[in-house]
Write a protein that holds these residues in place. Structure first.
Motif, PDB file in Angstrom:
ATOM      1  N   ARG A  65      -4.048   9.839   1.831  1.00  0.00           N
ATOM      2  CA  ARG A  65      -4.867   8.768   1.264  1.00  0.00           C
ATOM      3  C   ARG A  65      -4.348   8.391  -0.124  1.00  0.00           C
ATOM      4  O   ARG A  65      -3.837   9.250  -0.848  1.00  0.00           O
ATOM      5  CB  ARG A  65      -6.334   9.199   1.151  1.00  0.00           C
ATOM      6  N   PRO A  66      -4.497   7.143  -0.502  1.00  0.00           N
ATOM      7  CA  PRO A  66      -4.184   6.761  -1.886  1.00  0.00           C
ATOM      8  C   PRO A  66      -5.255   7.277  -2.826  1.00  0.00           C
ATOM      9  O   PRO A  66      -6.319   7.734  -2.385  1.00  0.00           O
ATOM     10  CB  PRO A  66      -4.153   5.233  -1.828  1.00  0.00           C
TER      11      PRO A  66
ATOM     12  N   ALA B 296       0.818  -1.212   0.000  1.00  0.00           N
ATOM     13  CA  ALA B 296       0.000   0.000   0.000  1.00  0.00           C
ATOM     14  C   ALA B 296       0.851   1.260   0.000  1.00  0.00           C
ATOM     15  O   ALA B 296       0.491   2.272  -0.616  1.00  0.00           O
ATOM     16  CB  ALA B 296      -0.931  -0.003   1.204  1.00  0.00           C
ATOM     17  N   ALA B 297       1.991   1.211   0.686  1.00  0.00           N
ATOM     18  CA  ALA B 297       2.866   2.386   0.760  1.00  0.00           C
ATOM     19  C   ALA B 297       3.466   2.737  -0.588  1.00  0.00           C
ATOM     20  O   ALA B 297       3.914   3.874  -0.793  1.00  0.00           O
ATOM     21  CB  ALA B 297       3.982   2.148   1.780  1.00  0.00           C
ATOM     22  N   LEU B 298       3.478   1.783  -1.523  1.00  0.00           N
ATOM     23  CA  LEU B 298       4.083   2.002  -2.834  1.00  0.00           C
ATOM     24  C   LEU B 298       3.066   2.421  -3.878  1.00  0.00           C
ATOM     25  O   LEU B 298       3.440   2.729  -5.006  1.00  0.00           O
ATOM     26  CB  LEU B 298       4.800   0.729  -3.298  1.00  0.00           C
TER      27      LEU B 298
ATOM     28  N   TYR C 277      -1.714   2.646   7.726  1.00  0.00           N
ATOM     29  CA  TYR C 277      -2.857   2.207   8.534  1.00  0.00           C
ATOM     30  C   TYR C 277      -3.829   1.534   7.568  1.00  0.00           C
ATOM     31  O   TYR C 277      -4.580   2.190   6.861  1.00  0.00           O
ATOM     32  CB  TYR C 277      -3.472   3.431   9.210  1.00  0.00           C
ATOM     33  N   ASP C 278      -3.780   0.222   7.504  1.00  0.00           N
ATOM     34  CA  ASP C 278      -4.518  -0.556   6.505  1.00  0.00           C
ATOM     35  C   ASP C 278      -5.693  -1.258   7.185  1.00  0.00           C
ATOM     36  O   ASP C 278      -5.538  -2.302   7.820  1.00  0.00           O
ATOM     37  CB  ASP C 278      -3.574  -1.563   5.850  1.00  0.00           C
ATOM     38  N   PHE C 279      -6.877  -0.684   7.034  1.00  0.00           N
ATOM     39  CA  PHE C 279      -8.082  -1.196   7.681  1.00  0.00           C
ATOM     40  C   PHE C 279      -8.955  -1.836   6.606  1.00  0.00           C
ATOM     41  O   PHE C 279      -9.690  -1.159   5.892  1.00  0.00           O
ATOM     42  CB  PHE C 279      -8.819  -0.047   8.358  1.00  0.00           C
ATOM     43  N   GLY C 280      -8.845  -3.154   6.481  1.00  0.00           N
ATOM     44  CA  GLY C 280      -9.562  -3.867   5.437  1.00  0.00           C
ATOM     45  C   GLY C 280     -10.838  -4.490   5.934  1.00  0.00           C
ATOM     46  O   GLY C 280     -11.323  -4.217   7.032  1.00  0.00           O
TER      47      GLY C 280
ATOM     48  N   VAL D 292       0.367   9.681   8.160  1.00  0.00           N
ATOM     49  CA  VAL D 292      -0.285   8.391   8.320  1.00  0.00           C
ATOM     50  C   VAL D 292      -1.063   8.129   7.039  1.00  0.00           C
ATOM     51  O   VAL D 292      -1.891   8.951   6.625  1.00  0.00           O
ATOM     52  CB  VAL D 292      -1.236   8.363   9.529  1.00  0.00           C
ATOM     53  N   LEU D 293      -0.775   7.019   6.389  1.00  0.00           N
ATOM     54  CA  LEU D 293      -1.424   6.676   5.129  1.00  0.00           C
ATOM     55  C   LEU D 293      -2.584   5.726   5.413  1.00  0.00           C
ATOM     56  O   LEU D 293      -2.385   4.606   5.893  1.00  0.00           O
ATOM     57  CB  LEU D 293      -0.414   6.019   4.190  1.00  0.00           C
ATOM     58  N   LEU D 294      -3.805   6.176   5.128  1.00  0.00           N
ATOM     59  CA  LEU D 294      -5.001   5.367   5.356  1.00  0.00           C
ATOM     60  C   LEU D 294      -5.346   4.592   4.092  1.00  0.00           C
ATOM     61  O   LEU D 294      -5.556   5.192   3.025  1.00  0.00           O
ATOM     62  CB  LEU D 294      -6.190   6.260   5.733  1.00  0.00           C
ATOM     63  N   VAL D 295      -5.404   3.271   4.199  1.00  0.00           N
ATOM     64  CA  VAL D 295      -5.775   2.431   3.069  1.00  0.00           C
ATOM     65  C   VAL D 295      -6.773   1.378   3.546  1.00  0.00           C
ATOM     66  O   VAL D 295      -6.971   1.181   4.744  1.00  0.00           O
ATOM     67  CB  VAL D 295      -4.546   1.746   2.426  1.00  0.00           C
ATOM     68  N   GLY D 296      -7.379   0.690   2.592  1.00  0.00           N
ATOM     69  CA  GLY D 296      -8.381  -0.307   2.927  1.00  0.00           C
ATOM     70  C   GLY D 296      -9.772   0.299   2.890  1.00  0.00           C
ATOM     71  O   GLY D 296      -9.975   1.476   3.219  1.00  0.00           O
TER      72      GLY D 296
END
Length: 783
Positions: A368-369, A183-185, A202-205, A342-346
């Motif tokens: 955010r992505p 996700a960071a990439l 921060y990957d909340f799936g 903080v990168l939020l993904v998911g």
């Protein structure tokens, strides 16, 4: 006797680059196999997605049932086959007993999953989904990169199950990559991360929560640590929402949803599926509006939920995720103030309460992505595109002379043999595949000379010796021994003066830089393949380097570097610098290109793009540059000192109190230093102890000349250097005084030397000529 071997190839890639920004992708090290497709799959709890990566082209795989990029992670039995994705979702109400979704959480359990009257292992369901994704790609795909939760740490049996599922789906080679790292990439909304930034992912799936600390460096990215919660995801929030709707609906809702005690089991299952769908719809709507009113069924009274109620419901779940983040930060010795963002993904991170809570708790900017649902697959595609297949080229071990050896990552095991015992192989052919401790794959290739495999002394699945794999396979390739040097070929470059000479990794071409041009010759015919005329506004070319895969040639001069296609001479890009670049080198994996300049600056560029990644300041003019064998260090030299730098951090690791031109031995254990006073071999470590040397009789005498540009033979047993109009060849294994084996009289000033990849020939750049001499010959018997 001189074993034939592959020379230490050089390599380049980097720049003052932002990673992961809009339109940009993060960088990962290694050499790509050109044209080979890689299927990248993000197998998620609720949904999955895939992309096909071929070179620099990325194509997301569309789900045929919905036309979307995300596939429901669901299966439904249809006779002897399994339907997947949207097709399975459409069957769930007619056959709820044969339907199953969100089975990712069950991976690793012993109990089978019943679908109708048949039981399936969880990995069989995973394989069915992966097979459908592979078939939808529309072309044969041999390699796969699967993302997995950060909780699947090395040694976790679930990693092996994922690899087995990938192989059952028809992939020959299966690699794994942690989801938050991927996700960071991925592409970001807005500017990308810069070198030195530390980011908390921060990957909340749908089924799990993953966190990772990633630091972006000049060498790409460094994973400081990761943590995970296997039982904390969007479906847990759905369960809380279902319970809330039931409790708040009271008797009227309970009566409307009551199922007779004698009703078939399928009726209860359909109601459960219906309620789960209802909860997800409510949750998604509350990300956009403050209140939602909807009906669980047409017979049920309306159910109302507002955003404040949902916020209260999810507070304990979010507290668990933040506790996980704080624990990770403590373990890595990082405080929130040190985070760039903080990168939020998911998918679950789309909920407004998530961003609000995380920002308030950690006090750092929220990023955010471009698409939280696709961030993992897009980042993994960037990793696959930049990383490709990691190639380790063989050397012939000494002693042993006919035993291949590779230097590779620790905690590795032999995954697959491509060339079996008794089979012959061509020069540079792939011989085996190795899996490292992070479940990334490395291809072991033969040296640039043909041979025959006698035996693999390490069985498939067994662990290899740490770092130096010297006992894996023996080869019956031809042996060489030193001979009295004999003239072999001459390349006329009048009226120019040769500055630097090099062979291509496959030995087919000879490359040289002269005063006003760089040229590539076909070694067999002597014909010119192409040349590059001076365009540095009257300044000279000083150095040349060939990429480890033989596809790029870098020509250095003043001011700057030109990178060309090695086959055609087409200029790929030019690298500007304020002063003359004296020397260039590619890193062993082909990712980086380094140059050292007259102004005392060493520069690291990304070889694929020419983007500048990092600079290494010095006080004096720099003359030579090389990478360590593992690609983790950069070695530079000036008049007084030789410096060794950590490539990832840019920090100077140690300094050798000797300088001049230098060469690194193939096994990276020794450095040969050539200057006006001596040719010296020192140990390549912080102590830099002298092993052997040969000194000038009187370095200050006008008749004495300096040693210039030494070179080791591919097996490291010989060292050669120019001295005036001579090429001196020494036994590199000498202790004390270097033992001279031979001298070549060229009659013109020598500026650099280079061994051919097979160790048989030695080329010397001189005034007006490039001269090549045969210095070794094949023998049938041991030395």
């Amino acid at each position: 006797m001189i074993p034939i071997d592959d020379p230490r190839s050089r390599f380049g890639v980097a720049g003052d680059r932002a990673f992961g920004g809009s339109g940009q992708q993060g960088v990962a090290a290694s050499v790509s196999v050109v044209g080979e497709a890689v299927m990248v799959i993000d197998f998620g709890t609720s949904t999955s997605s895939a992309a096909l990566v071929t070179g620099d082209r990325v194509r997301l795989v569309k789900e045929p049932g919905s036309g979307l990029w995300s596939w429901p992670s669901a299966v439904c039995r249809d006779g002897d086959r399994l339907l997947v994705g949207t097709t399975a979702e459409r069957r769930k109400r007619t056959d709820p007993a044969g339907y199953r979704a969100e089975f990712k959480r069950d991976l690793g359990q012993q109990a089978p999953i019943p679908l109708g009257d048949r039981d399936y292992r969880v990995e069989e369901l995973v394989a069915a989904l992966l097979t459908a994704l592979r078939e939808q790609a529309g072309e044969p795909v041999r390699r796969a990169l699967l993302t997995v939760p950060a909780s699947y740490r090395p040694g976790d049996p679930r990693r092996a199950l994922m690899i087995a599922a990938g192989e059952a789906a028809g992939f020959d080679d299966v690699e794994l990559l942690a989801e938050p790292v991927a996700a960071a990439l991925g592409p970001l909304s807005g500017d990308g991360f810069g070198i030195g930034d530390t980011v908390l992912v921060y990957d909340f799936g749908g089924g799990t929560f993953d966190a990772a600390l990633v630091r972006f460096t000049g060498a790409g990215r460094e994973v400081l640590g990761h943590a995970a919660l296997d039982d904390c995801g969007g479906r847990d929030i759905d369960a809380l929402l279902i319970e809330h709707v039931r409790d708040s609906g009271g008797d009227s809702l309970a009566e409307a949803l009551a199922v007779p005690a004698d009703a078939p089991r399928a009726v209860r299952m359909r109601l459960g599926l219906q309620f789960a769908d209802f909860a997800r719809v409510i949750k998604h709507q509350l990300s956009e509006v403050d209140e939602v009113e909807d009906f669980v069924s047409h017979l049920a009274p309306p159910s109302r939920v507002d955003r404040s109620e949902l916020t209260a419901l999810v507070a304990p779940v979010l507290a668990r995720t933040l506790d996980c983040c704080h624990r990770l930060l403590r373990e890595c010795g990082v405080v929130p103030a040190q985070l760039a963002a903080v990168l939020l993904v998911g998918g679950t991170s789309r909920m407004p309460v998530v961003a609000d809570t995380v920002a308030r708790e950690l006090g750092r900017p929220i990023r955010r992505p471009e698409d939280p649902d696709l961030a993992v697959v897009q980042g993994a595609a960037a990793d696959a595109g930049q990383g490709g297949t990691r190639v380790l080229r063989a050397m012939l071990a000494t002693p042993g002379r006919d035993r291949l050896r590779w230097k590779g990552p620790a905690v590795s095991r032999l995954a697959r043999v491509l060339t079996g015992a008794g089979e012959g192989y061509a020069a540079g052919e792939s011989l085996a595949v190795v899996r490292d401790g992070d479940d990334r794959l490395w291809t072991l290739t033969a040296p640039p000379v043909a041979g025959t495999i006698r035996e693999w002394t390490v069985p498939v699945g067994a662990h290899l010796p740490p770092l130096d794999w010297s006992v894996d396979v023996t080869s019956a390739g031809p042996r060489l021994r030193f001979k009295v040097p004999a003239f072999a070929r001459i390349f006329n470059i009048e009226p120019e003066t040769g500055r630097r000479v090099a062979f291509s990794p496959d030995g087919r071409h000879l490359v040289a830089a002269a005063v006003s041009w760089a040229r590539v010759w076909d070694w067999e015919s002597g014909d010119t393949v192409w040349d590059l005329q001076r365009n540095f506004q009257g300044n000279m070319y000083w150095s040349v380097a060939v990429g480890p895969d033989g596809r790029q040639v870098a020509v250095a001069g003043g001011p700057g570097v030109i990178v060309c296609d090695a086959r055609t001479g087409e200029q790929l890009y030019a690298l500007d610098h304020p002063d003359v670049i004296n020397d260039v080198a590619f890193s062993p994996d082909g990712r980086w290109l380094a140059g050292v300049a007259k102004d005392g600056v060493a520069v690291l560029w990304e070889a694929a793009t020419g983007v500048r990644a990092r600079t290494f300041p010095h006080e004096l003019t720099l003359y030579a540059v090389e990478f360590s064998a593992d690609g983790n260090q950069l070695i530079t030299s000036a008049l007084e000192h030789t410096h060794v730098w950590d490539l990832a951090t840019g920090n100077k690791e140690y300094l050798v109190d000797r300088a001049g031109w230098f060469a690194l031995s193939p096994e990276a254990s020794h450095i040969a230093l050539a200057n006006s006073s001596s040719l010296t071999i020192v140990t390549a470590d912080g102590e830099a102890q002298e092993v052997a040397s040969v000194k000038a009789k009187d370095p200050y005498s006008p008749t004495e000349t300096s040693w210039v540009r030494p070179a080791f033979s591919p097996d490291g047993r010989l060292v050669a250097a120019g001295k005036g109009s001579d090429v001196r060849i020494y036994d590199a294994r000498s202790r004390g005084t270097l033992r001279e084996l031979g001298t070549i009289r060229t009659k013109t000033t020598v500026t650099s030397v280079a061994f051919s990849p097979d160790g048989r020939f030695l080329a010397a750049a001189c005034d007006n000529w490039i001269r090549v001499y045969e210095v070794a010959e094949p023998v049938d018997e041991p030395e």
